[in-house]
Design a protein around this motif. Structure first.
Motif, PDB file in Angstrom:
ATOM      1  N   THR A  62      -0.383   4.343  17.488  1.00 30.53           N
ATOM      2  CA  THR A  62      -1.476   5.104  16.875  1.00 30.53           C
ATOM      3  C   THR A  62      -1.609   4.725  15.400  1.00 30.53           C
ATOM      4  N   GLY A  63      -1.461   3.442  15.104  1.00 31.65           N
ATOM      5  CA  GLY A  63      -1.584   2.985  13.735  1.00 31.65           C
ATOM      6  C   GLY A  63      -0.388   3.306  12.870  1.00 31.65           C
ATOM      7  N   THR A  64       0.774   3.543  13.489  1.00 27.02           N
ATOM      8  CA  THR A  64       1.948   3.947  12.719  1.00 27.02           C
ATOM      9  C   THR A  64       2.396   2.854  11.751  1.00 27.02           C
ATOM     10  N   THR A  65       2.420   1.605  12.199  1.00 30.85           N
ATOM     11  CA  THR A  65       2.886   0.523  11.336  1.00 30.85           C
ATOM     12  C   THR A  65       1.988   0.374  10.120  1.00 30.85           C
ATOM     13  N   ALA A  66       0.684   0.456  10.319  1.00 23.12           N
ATOM     14  CA  ALA A  66      -0.251   0.338   9.201  1.00 23.12           C
ATOM     15  C   ALA A  66      -0.025   1.443   8.182  1.00 23.12           C
ATOM     16  N   LEU A  67       0.113   2.691   8.658  1.00 17.33           N
ATOM     17  CA  LEU A  67       0.326   3.804   7.743  1.00 17.33           C
ATOM     18  C   LEU A  67       1.661   3.665   7.020  1.00 17.33           C
ATOM     19  N   GLN A  68       2.700   3.279   7.737  1.00 20.24           N
ATOM     20  CA  GLN A  68       4.014   3.110   7.101  1.00 20.24           C
ATOM     21  C   GLN A  68       3.969   2.045   6.019  1.00 20.24           C
ATOM     22  N   ASP A  69       3.280   0.953   6.289  1.00 21.19           N
ATOM     23  CA  ASP A  69       3.170  -0.094   5.272  1.00 21.19           C
ATOM     24  C   ASP A  69       2.398   0.391   4.049  1.00 21.19           C
ATOM     25  N   ILE A  70       1.351   1.163   4.269  1.00 25.97           N
ATOM     26  CA  ILE A  70       0.588   1.722   3.149  1.00 25.97           C
ATOM     27  C   ILE A  70       1.468   2.637   2.302  1.00 25.97           C
ATOM     28  N   LEU A  71       2.233   3.493   2.953  1.00 26.50           N
ATOM     29  CA  LEU A  71       3.107   4.411   2.229  1.00 26.50           C
ATOM     30  C   LEU A  71       4.193   3.655   1.467  1.00 26.50           C
ATOM     31  N   GLU A  72       4.761   2.632   2.109  1.00 26.84           N
ATOM     32  CA  GLU A  72       5.798   1.831   1.468  1.00 26.84           C
ATOM     33  C   GLU A  72       5.261   1.094   0.243  1.00 26.84           C
ATOM     34  N   GLN A  73       4.108   0.477   0.399  1.00 21.44           N
ATOM     35  CA  GLN A  73       3.533  -0.324  -0.683  1.00 21.44           C
ATOM     36  C   GLN A  73       3.047   0.533  -1.847  1.00 21.44           C
ATOM     37  N   ASN A  74       2.832   1.806  -1.587  1.00 22.43           N
ATOM     38  CA  ASN A  74       2.293   2.690  -2.618  1.00 22.43           C
ATOM     39  C   ASN A  74       3.279   3.804  -2.987  1.00 22.43           C
ATOM     40  N   ARG A  75       4.567   3.477  -2.911  1.00 18.54           N
ATOM     41  CA  ARG A  75       5.582   4.474  -3.238  1.00 18.54           C
ATOM     42  C   ARG A  75       5.396   5.012  -4.668  1.00 18.54           C
ATOM     43  N   GLU A  76       5.118   4.117  -5.620  1.00 18.98           N
ATOM     44  CA  GLU A  76       4.946   4.561  -7.000  1.00 18.98           C
ATOM     45  C   GLU A  76       3.669   5.371  -7.175  1.00 18.98           C
ATOM     46  N   THR A  77       2.608   4.963  -6.479  1.00 17.86           N
ATOM     47  CA  THR A  77       1.364   5.737  -6.523  1.00 17.86           C
ATOM     48  C   THR A  77       1.592   7.144  -6.004  1.00 17.86           C
ATOM     49  N   LEU A  78       2.331   7.248  -4.925  1.00 20.67           N
ATOM     50  CA  LEU A  78       2.658   8.560  -4.373  1.00 20.67           C
ATOM     51  C   LEU A  78       3.531   9.366  -5.327  1.00 20.67           C
ATOM     52  N   SER A  79       4.505   8.698  -5.948  1.00 22.26           N
ATOM     53  CA  SER A  79       5.432   9.433  -6.812  1.00 22.26           C
ATOM     54  C   SER A  79       4.712  10.040  -8.012  1.00 22.26           C
ATOM     55  N   ARG A  80       3.655   9.362  -8.478  1.00 20.12           N
ATOM     56  CA  ARG A  80       2.883   9.928  -9.589  1.00 20.12           C
ATOM     57  C   ARG A  80       2.106  11.171  -9.163  1.00 20.12           C
ATOM     58  N   GLN A  81       2.016  11.368  -7.841  1.00 22.02           N
ATOM     59  CA  GLN A  81       1.365  12.564  -7.308  1.00 22.02           C
ATOM     60  C   GLN A  81       2.397  13.529  -6.712  1.00 22.02           C
ATOM     61  N   ALA A  82       3.644  13.369  -7.140  1.00 26.24           N
ATOM     62  CA  ALA A  82       4.770  14.256  -6.780  1.00 26.24           C
ATOM     63  C   ALA A  82       5.198  14.133  -5.331  1.00 26.24           C
ATOM     64  N   MET A  83       4.850  13.002  -4.685  1.00 28.53           N
ATOM     65  CA  MET A  83       5.300  12.726  -3.324  1.00 28.53           C
ATOM     66  C   MET A  83       6.265  11.553  -3.341  1.00 28.53           C
ATOM     67  N   TRP A  84       7.344  11.662  -2.583  1.00 24.82           N
ATOM     68  CA  TRP A  84       8.315  10.571  -2.535  1.00 24.82           C
ATOM     69  C   TRP A  84       8.450  10.067  -1.103  1.00 24.82           C
ATOM     70  N   TYR A  85       8.043   8.789  -0.894  1.00 22.53           N
ATOM     71  CA  TYR A  85       8.257   8.136   0.396  1.00 22.53           C
ATOM     72  C   TYR A  85       9.637   7.508   0.346  1.00 22.53           C
TER      73      TYR A  85
END
Length: 300
Positions: free
Chosen positions: A15-38
């Protein structure tokens, strides 16, 4: 001060899991600036994959392995300074509930939100067959594969969603709708976070004709030929393998379960059927063979 939040993405498979996981991995710093940690994904057993296989394996092993893994995750999250921990592993969509129940102590420290994409079972099972022929040693045709009790069991969503909803709020999405909006956009809108979308598709399934050849190579023990065969069939357009009769049989089998999912979790699958013949694919289509052989001769 309330508990920190945990978003646990559990799949399901294909169900698109690999694509979403790669997006989250590649944007770990982007997420962290929004208080989310992958959380980091570079621990065994699959450090090359952008998912939390280490937690999945630890949950299956239980005991000290699980305790050690959850301590690592908790400390990493503490050091991140974020308020939301994000974990993703589609293995958690498998019906191993007695094993996953051991996660209760770890999850109790968080306000838990479970994120799950589900897919109409005929499409899901076709895609799983392709996947198993491509990456595993599946040698059966689609008919035998589709009605394997293990495959049927893992494709029932009501028990899965009921189990995980016992740990917190569960958000369920229909994968066909997610595809229209995009994995990053859907995740972002669901959890109020901004992520860049990518158009790159991941973990693509081979065509139905190709999967049939891969199954035969698996049966013959000639797995080393699979990469070349996949390249040879890459322009083949046959998408579906089930056939109309088998497809309807599957949909009838899951009718009660899907009605319960619609009632409890608000996801109703669309009813349109693909254009195809009545019988499942059992023999290679001549045109596909000719095109693949021509391409095979060009490959080194």
């Amino acid at each position: 001060m309330g508990k920190p939040r945990l978003i646990l993405h559990i799949g399901v498979h294909k169900t698109g899991t690999t694509a979403l996981q790669d997006i989250l991995e590649q944007n770990r710093e982007t997420l962290s600036r929004q208080a989310m940690w992958y959380a980091r994904t570079d621990r065994p057993p699959f450090p090359e994959h952008a998912k939390h296989g280490s937690l999945f394996r630890a949950a299956l092993r239980g005991g000290e392995d699980l305790l050690s893994e959850t301590r690592i995750l908790s400390e990493e999250f503490r050091q991140s300074g974020c308020t939301t921990l994000v974990l993703s592993e589609e293995g958690f969509s498998e019906p191993r509930f007695s094993k996953f129940a051991a996660l209760a102590d770890f999850l109790a420290a968080f306000e838990v939100k479970i994120y799950c994409n589900i897919r109409r079972q005929d499409y899901l099972i076709e895609s799983l067959w392709n996947q198993h022929c491509k990456f595993r040693d599946e040698s059966r045709g689609i008919e035998d594969f589709a009605f394997d009790p293990e495959i049927l069991n893992r494709s029932r969503f009501k028990p899965l969603l009921d189990f995980w909803s016992s740990f917190g709020e569960i958000v369920v999405r229909d994968y066909d709708q997610v595809k229209l909006s995009g994995a990053a956009r859907t995740f972002g809108e669901t959890f109020a976070v901004v992520l860049p979308e990518t158009m790159q598709k991941k973990n693509l399934s081979p065509s139905a004709n190709c999967a049939l050849v891969l199954a035969e190579l698996n049966r013959l023990g000639l797995q080393e030929l699979k990469p070349k065969v996949i390249r040879a069939f890459r322009n083949d357009t046959r998408k579906h393998a089930l056939g109309g009769l088998l497809r309807q049989r599957l949909l009838n089998y899951f009718q009660v379960d899907n009605a319960a999912v619609a009632k409890t979790y608000g996801v109703t699958f669309e009813t349109t059927l693909p254009s195809e013949g009545p019988e499942p694919i059992r023999h290679l289509e001549t045109t596909a063979v000719v095109q693949a052989m021509a391409r095979m001769s060009e490959l080194k």
